[in-house]
Enzyme design. Structure first.
Site, PDB file in Angstrom:
ATOM      1  N   PHE A  24      39.622 -11.911  26.340  1.00 58.14           N
ATOM      2  CA  PHE A  24      38.183 -10.859  26.460  1.00 58.14           C
ATOM      3  C   PHE A  24      38.170 -10.162  27.866  1.00 58.14           C
ATOM      4  CE2 PHE A  24      33.730 -10.114  27.382  1.00 58.14           C
ATOM      5  CZ  PHE A  24      33.580  -9.380  26.213  1.00 58.14           C
ATOM      6  N   TYR A  26      35.956  -7.509  30.103  1.00 60.87           N
ATOM      7  CA  TYR A  26      34.491  -6.802  30.537  1.00 60.87           C
ATOM      8  C   TYR A  26      34.351  -5.775  31.627  1.00 60.87           C
ATOM      9  CZ  TYR A  26      34.490 -10.434  33.738  1.00 60.87           C
ATOM     10  OH  TYR A  26      34.896 -11.280  35.175  1.00 60.87           O
ATOM     11  N   GLY A  27      35.382  -5.871  32.638  1.00 65.95           N
ATOM     12  CA  GLY A  27      35.295  -5.047  33.700  1.00 65.95           C
ATOM     13  C   GLY A  27      36.735  -4.002  33.636  1.00 65.95           C
ATOM     14  N   SER A  28      37.399  -3.954  34.639  1.00 65.72           N
ATOM     15  CA  SER A  28      38.636  -3.184  34.669  1.00 65.72           C
ATOM     16  C   SER A  28      39.439  -3.562  33.406  1.00 65.72           C
ATOM     17  CB  SER A  28      39.390  -3.379  35.920  1.00 65.72           C
ATOM     18  OG  SER A  28      40.086  -4.561  36.006  1.00 65.72           O
ATOM     19  N   GLU A  99      43.773 -11.075  39.200  1.00 68.80           N
ATOM     20  CA  GLU A  99      42.664 -11.649  38.980  1.00 68.80           C
ATOM     21  C   GLU A  99      42.327 -12.775  39.942  1.00 68.80           C
ATOM     22  OE1 GLU A  99      40.225 -10.150  37.091  1.00 68.80           O
ATOM     23  OE2 GLU A  99      41.840  -8.665  36.274  1.00 68.80           O
TER      24      GLU A  99
HETATM   25  C1  SIN Z   1      37.726  -8.216  33.377  1.00 71.25           C
HETATM   26  O1  SIN Z   1      37.778  -6.990  33.522  1.00 71.25           O
HETATM   27  O2  SIN Z   1      37.851  -8.703  32.226  1.00 71.25           O
HETATM   28  C2  SIN Z   1      37.665  -9.218  34.497  1.00 71.25           C
HETATM   29  C3  SIN Z   1      37.177  -8.471  35.757  1.00 71.25           C
HETATM   30  C4  SIN Z   1      37.954  -7.049  36.461  1.00 71.25           C
HETATM   31  O3  SIN Z   1      39.184  -7.233  36.501  1.00 71.25           O
HETATM   32  O4  SIN Z   1      37.514  -6.336  36.296  1.00 71.25           O
END
Ligand code: SIN
Length: 193
Positions: A24, A26-28, A99
């Site tokens: 999943f 949710y950000g990048s 990450e």
């Molecule tokens: C994500 O996107 O799921 C984790 C946070 C990120 O890498 O911005």
């Protein structure tokens, strides 16, 4: 917790016997995969909310001047929309490095629009990690983001790409869109100077 979570994540064995795993994002990870996947589709999780409370020392900021990026906080009753990727567990080798600035792999149930669910994995940074910045007014978060940049580029691009992706997903993330509004005002002010 140490700043670099790569080794902690690579010690996770939960999906070792699996040929494929749902991730999943949710950000990048919504707008920039950067890894091979078998399938990509909108997904959501329950009881978490996206917040720009995590510091970024390695992508959108530096150790001296961290940027602000997304993490998930526990929020009972809340639904967080993002992107599901069906991947081979081999991709986690590189993702653990991407990450590494405080995010830990967690097992989480993913939900899809057709009503199906799957056990999956998410990278989440919690308040006990060394890069945590925590809560701040959304206007202050926008001002912080406007000034920060790191090896992956300006912090503002992370926020603006994410807001655009959430709009495409039909999500109404009040936190992200409030920061975006403040940020666009700041950028308009910069442009007119
Ligand atoms: C994500 O996107 O799921 C984790 C946070 C990120 O890498 O911005």
């Amino acid at each position: 917790m140490s700043l670099d979570t790569t080794a902690l994540n690579q010690a996770m064995t939960h999906f070792d016997e699996h040929d494929t795993v749902w991730l999943f994002g949710y950000g990048s990870l919504i707008y920039k995969a950067g890894f091979d996947y078998l399938e990509r589709r909108p997904a959501f999780i329950h009881d978490y909310a996206r917040r720009f409370w995590q510091g970024s020392h390695d992508h959108r900021g530096t150790p001296e001047a961290p940027g602000r990026v997304a993490t998930l906080i526990e929020a009972p009753g809340h639904v967080c929309h993002g992107m599901g990727y069906l991947v081979s567990p081999a991709v986690f080798q590189a993702l653990d490095v991407r990450e590494k600035n405080g995010y830990l792999r967690e097992v989480i149930p993913l939900h899809f629009d057709d009503g199906s669910t799957a056990e999956g994995l998410v990278y989440r940074a919690t308040a006990d990690n060394a890069a945590w910045l925590g809560e701040a007014p959304e206007a202050d978060i926008a001002a912080h983001i406007a000034d920060a940049q790191g090896p992956s580029g300006p912090n503002r691009d992370y926020l603006l790409h994410l807001a655009e992706s959430l709009r495409t997903l039909g999500d109404d993330d009040a936190h992200v869109f409030a920061i975006e509004r403040h940020l666009r005002l700041l950028l308009a002010g910069e442009a007119s100077r």
